[in-house]
Design a protein around this motif. Structure first.
Motif, mmCIF file in Angstrom:
data_model
loop_
_atom_site.group_PDB
_atom_site.id
_atom_site.type_symbol
_atom_site.label_atom_id
_atom_site.label_comp_id
_atom_site.label_asym_id
_atom_site.label_seq_id
_atom_site.Cartn_x
_atom_site.Cartn_y
_atom_site.Cartn_z
ATOM 1 N N TYR A 14 0.865 -1.163 0.000
ATOM 2 C CA TYR A 14 0.000 0.000 0.000
ATOM 3 C C TYR A 14 0.908 1.220 0.000
ATOM 4 O O TYR A 14 1.749 1.357 0.896
ATOM 5 C CB TYR A 14 -0.866 -0.022 1.266
ATOM 6 C CG TYR A 14 -1.650 1.238 1.477
ATOM 7 C CD1 TYR A 14 -2.573 1.675 0.539
ATOM 8 C CD2 TYR A 14 -1.477 1.997 2.630
ATOM 9 C CE1 TYR A 14 -3.288 2.839 0.728
ATOM 10 C CE2 TYR A 14 -2.187 3.159 2.839
ATOM 11 C CZ TYR A 14 -3.088 3.576 1.870
ATOM 12 O OH TYR A 14 -3.792 4.725 2.065
ATOM 13 N N GLY A 15 0.796 2.066 -1.022
ATOM 14 C CA GLY A 15 1.687 3.220 -1.069
ATOM 15 C C GLY A 15 1.478 4.045 -2.315
ATOM 16 O O GLY A 15 0.511 3.824 -3.058
ATOM 17 N N ASP A 16 2.402 4.954 -2.540
ATOM 18 C CA ASP A 16 2.301 5.869 -3.673
ATOM 19 C C ASP A 16 3.284 5.469 -4.765
ATOM 20 O O ASP A 16 4.497 5.498 -4.550
ATOM 21 C CB ASP A 16 2.599 7.295 -3.186
ATOM 22 C CG ASP A 16 2.462 8.313 -4.302
ATOM 23 O OD1 ASP A 16 2.126 7.914 -5.444
ATOM 24 O OD2 ASP A 16 2.698 9.505 -4.047
ATOM 25 N N GLY A 17 2.736 5.121 -5.896
ATOM 26 C CA GLY A 17 3.553 4.685 -7.026
ATOM 27 C C GLY A 17 4.570 5.720 -7.491
ATOM 28 O O GLY A 17 5.592 5.358 -8.062
ATOM 29 N N TYR A 18 4.292 7.006 -7.248
ATOM 30 C CA TYR A 18 5.261 8.033 -7.638
ATOM 31 C C TYR A 18 6.562 7.883 -6.849
ATOM 32 O O TYR A 18 7.616 8.313 -7.291
ATOM 33 C CB TYR A 18 4.690 9.446 -7.415
ATOM 34 C CG TYR A 18 3.758 9.885 -8.514
ATOM 35 C CD1 TYR A 18 4.255 10.379 -9.716
ATOM 36 C CD2 TYR A 18 2.376 9.800 -8.344
ATOM 37 C CE1 TYR A 18 3.405 10.780 -10.733
ATOM 38 C CE2 TYR A 18 1.517 10.202 -9.358
ATOM 39 C CZ TYR A 18 2.030 10.689 -10.548
ATOM 40 O OH TYR A 18 1.187 11.081 -11.554
ATOM 41 N N GLU A 19 6.450 7.271 -5.661
ATOM 42 C CA GLU A 19 7.629 7.059 -4.822
ATOM 43 C C GLU A 19 8.337 5.753 -5.157
ATOM 44 O O GLU A 19 9.479 5.537 -4.741
ATOM 45 C CB GLU A 19 7.220 7.009 -3.338
ATOM 46 C CG GLU A 19 6.592 8.307 -2.815
ATOM 47 C CD GLU A 19 7.586 9.452 -2.860
ATOM 48 O OE1 GLU A 19 8.760 9.219 -2.517
ATOM 49 O OE2 GLU A 19 7.187 10.556 -3.265
ATOM 50 N N GLY A 20 7.648 4.859 -5.844
ATOM 51 C CA GLY A 20 8.219 3.548 -6.133
ATOM 52 C C GLY A 20 8.348 2.739 -4.851
ATOM 53 O O GLY A 20 7.535 2.880 -3.932
ATOM 54 N N LEU A 21 9.374 1.892 -4.812
ATOM 55 C CA LEU A 21 9.565 1.017 -3.651
ATOM 56 C C LEU A 21 11.079 0.925 -3.422
ATOM 57 O O LEU A 21 11.714 -0.066 -3.770
ATOM 58 C CB LEU A 21 8.962 -0.356 -3.993
ATOM 59 C CG LEU A 21 8.444 -1.235 -2.884
ATOM 60 C CD1 LEU A 21 7.356 -0.535 -2.063
ATOM 61 C CD2 LEU A 21 7.871 -2.521 -3.478
ATOM 62 N N SER A 22 11.624 1.999 -2.831
ATOM 63 C CA SER A 22 13.088 2.126 -2.790
ATOM 64 C C SER A 22 13.753 0.990 -2.007
ATOM 65 O O SER A 22 14.854 0.582 -2.343
ATOM 66 C CB SER A 22 13.485 3.484 -2.210
ATOM 67 O OG SER A 22 12.892 3.639 -0.953
ATOM 68 N N SER A 23 13.044 0.445 -0.983
ATOM 69 C CA SER A 23 13.686 -0.598 -0.170
ATOM 70 C C SER A 23 13.921 -1.893 -0.956
ATOM 71 O O SER A 23 14.722 -2.727 -0.544
ATOM 72 C CB SER A 23 12.875 -0.874 1.090
ATOM 73 O OG SER A 23 11.522 -0.959 0.775
ATOM 74 N N TYR A 24 13.208 -2.074 -2.079
ATOM 75 C CA TYR A 24 13.396 -3.290 -2.885
ATOM 76 C C TYR A 24 14.097 -3.004 -4.214
ATOM 77 O O TYR A 24 14.331 -3.912 -5.008
ATOM 78 C CB TYR A 24 12.057 -3.979 -3.139
ATOM 79 C CG TYR A 24 11.456 -4.544 -1.878
ATOM 80 C CD1 TYR A 24 11.807 -5.815 -1.428
ATOM 81 C CD2 TYR A 24 10.553 -3.805 -1.122
ATOM 82 C CE1 TYR A 24 11.271 -6.331 -0.264
ATOM 83 C CE2 TYR A 24 10.002 -4.312 0.046
ATOM 84 C CZ TYR A 24 10.369 -5.579 0.467
ATOM 85 O OH TYR A 24 9.834 -6.090 1.617
ATOM 86 N N ALA A 25 14.403 -1.731 -4.477
ATOM 87 C CA ALA A 25 15.041 -1.354 -5.744
ATOM 88 C C ALA A 25 16.490 -1.861 -5.774
ATOM 89 O O ALA A 25 17.052 -2.135 -4.700
ATOM 90 C CB ALA A 25 14.998 0.168 -5.887
ATOM 91 N N PRO A 26 17.129 -2.002 -6.933
ATOM 92 C CA PRO A 26 16.598 -1.699 -8.262
ATOM 93 C C PRO A 26 15.803 -2.853 -8.883
ATOM 94 O O PRO A 26 15.981 -4.006 -8.501
ATOM 95 C CB PRO A 26 17.866 -1.424 -9.069
ATOM 96 C CG PRO A 26 18.896 -2.335 -8.451
ATOM 97 C CD PRO A 26 18.545 -2.417 -6.993
ATOM 98 N N PHE A 27 14.969 -2.510 -9.845
ATOM 99 C CA PHE A 27 14.113 -3.483 -10.524
ATOM 100 C C PHE A 27 14.595 -3.708 -11.964
ATOM 101 O O PHE A 27 15.097 -2.797 -12.605
ATOM 102 C CB PHE A 27 12.669 -2.982 -10.549
ATOM 103 C CG PHE A 27 12.094 -2.861 -9.164
ATOM 104 C CD1 PHE A 27 11.556 -3.970 -8.521
ATOM 105 C CD2 PHE A 27 12.123 -1.643 -8.489
ATOM 106 C CE1 PHE A 27 11.054 -3.867 -7.227
ATOM 107 C CE2 PHE A 27 11.622 -1.539 -7.189
ATOM 108 C CZ PHE A 27 11.096 -2.647 -6.562
ATOM 109 N N ASP A 28 14.367 -4.947 -12.460
ATOM 110 C CA ASP A 28 14.670 -5.239 -13.865
ATOM 111 C C ASP A 28 13.650 -4.572 -14.775
ATOM 112 O O ASP A 28 13.984 -4.127 -15.872
ATOM 113 C CB ASP A 28 14.604 -6.758 -14.125
ATOM 114 C CG ASP A 28 15.658 -7.511 -13.346
ATOM 115 O OD1 ASP A 28 16.836 -7.377 -13.705
ATOM 116 O OD2 ASP A 28 15.300 -8.211 -12.370
ATOM 117 N N LYS A 29 12.403 -4.576 -14.303
ATOM 118 C CA LYS A 29 11.314 -4.024 -15.112
ATOM 119 C C LYS A 29 10.363 -3.243 -14.202
ATOM 120 O O LYS A 29 10.166 -3.629 -13.043
ATOM 121 C CB LYS A 29 10.511 -5.162 -15.793
ATOM 122 C CG LYS A 29 11.348 -6.141 -16.603
ATOM 123 C CD LYS A 29 11.762 -5.591 -17.958
ATOM 124 C CE LYS A 29 12.896 -6.347 -18.646
ATOM 125 N NZ LYS A 29 12.606 -7.683 -19.104
#
Ligand code: SAH
Length: 223
Positions: A143-158
Motif C-alpha cells: 500500500y503506497g504511492d507509485g510516484y515514490e516507487g519502492l526504494s527498499s526493494y530497488a533496483p528493478f529489472d522491469k
C-alpha cells in the motif's frame, strides 16, 4: 458514497474455460505474439477478479469497474504491456496500480518476482483478502504511492505503470537497473502514448513509442 459488497465465485467451469480460449484467440488476432503472455492470459480465470455481476461478460475484451472509480484493464492492454516488458523468469518487476491484481497475476504467471503498489486503501484491503493470490508466492502487495516507487526493494529489472502518468516519475527511473525497462502510458486524461524506456546508464535513457491507450489517471499526492 455508495457502499457495495463485492460478490465473487471461485469456480472455473468448462464454459468459462472455453470463453477464455476464445479471448486468447481474439487477443492473438489483435497482434499479440508472445506465447508466454498468451498462455498466462489463458491460465488465469479473469472472472475470479470481478464481481459475479460481470461473470457472464468477464471474457469480453473490455475493461470493467472494480470499485473506487477504478477498472480492471482490458485483456488486450494487459497482454500488450506484458509483451513489451519482455519478462524473463525471476526478474524483479515493480507494478504501479494493483487494482484487481489481474495484471500482477499475469506477471507472476510469467515467473517474475512481482512487487505491486496500490494507492487506494479499499482496493488494497480487497486484494489482501483475495485467496487466488496465494497461488503465487512470487507476488507481493504494498500500500503506497507509485510516484515514490519502492526504494527498499530497488533496483528493478522491469517497471510497469498501469495508470495514466502525466509525465515519467523521476523516482521510478532511479529505481530501474541499468539495462532495465519501464513500460508506462504517458499523456493527458483522454489519451496516453505507451512508452518503453530503457535505462542505458544512470543518466541516459532510450525511449520507444508505441500505440495510444486510455487508462485511469495515476493519482498524485497524499489521499
Ligand atoms: N493493474 C490493474 C488495473 C489498474 S487501474 C488491474 O490489473 O486490475 C489503475 C490502478 O492504479 C487503480 O487501482 C488506482 O487506484 C491505482 N493508482 C492510481 N494512482 C496510483 C499511485 N500513485 N500509486 C499506486 N497506485 C495508483
Amino acid at each position: 458514497m455508495v457502499n457495495f459488497v463485492i460478490m465473487r465465485r471461485y469456480e472455473d467451469t468448462y464454459k468459462q474455460k472455453g470463453l477464455r480460449r476464445q479471448l486468447v484467440d481474439s487477443i492473438r488476432q489483435k497482434g499479440i505474439t508472445d506465447e508466454n503472455v498468451l498462455a498466462a492470459i489463458g491460465n488465469i480465470p479473469r472472472h475470479f477478479f470481478l464481481d459475479t455481476a460481470f461473470e457472464s461478460i468477464a471474457y469480453e475484451d473490455r475493461a470493467f469497474p472494480i470499485g473506487e472509480g477504478q477498472t480492471i484493464s482490458q485483456p488486450y492492454t494487459v497482454a500488450y504491456q506484458s509483451q513489451l516488458l519482455e519478462i524473463k523468469p525471476y526478474e524483479k518487476v515493480l507494478e504501479i496500480g494493483t487494482g484487481s491484481a489481474y495484471q500482477a497475476c499475469v506477471l507472476a504467471e510469467l515467473k517474475a518476482n512481482v512487487f505491486t503498489i496500490e494507492r487506494q486503501k479499499k482496493l488494497f484491503e480487497l486484494v489482501k483478502q483475495f485467496q487466488f493470490k496465494s497461488k503465487y508466492p512470487n507476488l507481493r502487495f504494498f500500500y503506497g504511492d507509485g510516484y515514490e516507487g519502492l526504494s527498499s526493494y530497488a533496483p528493478f529489472d522491469k517497471i510497469l505503470v498501469t495508470a495514466a502518468a502525466p509525465q515519467i516519475p523521476e523516482k521510478l527511473l532511479q529505481q530501474l537497473k541499468i539495462g532495465g525497462k519501464m513500460v508506462i502510458p504517458v499523456g493527458g486524461q483522454d489519451v496516453q502514448r505507451m512508452l518503453r524506456i530503457t535505462k542505458v546508464s544512470d543518466t541516459e535513457f532510450d525511449q520507444e513509442l508505441f500505440d495510444n491507450f486510455t487508462f485511469v489517471p495515476m493519482l498524485a499526492g497524499k489521499r
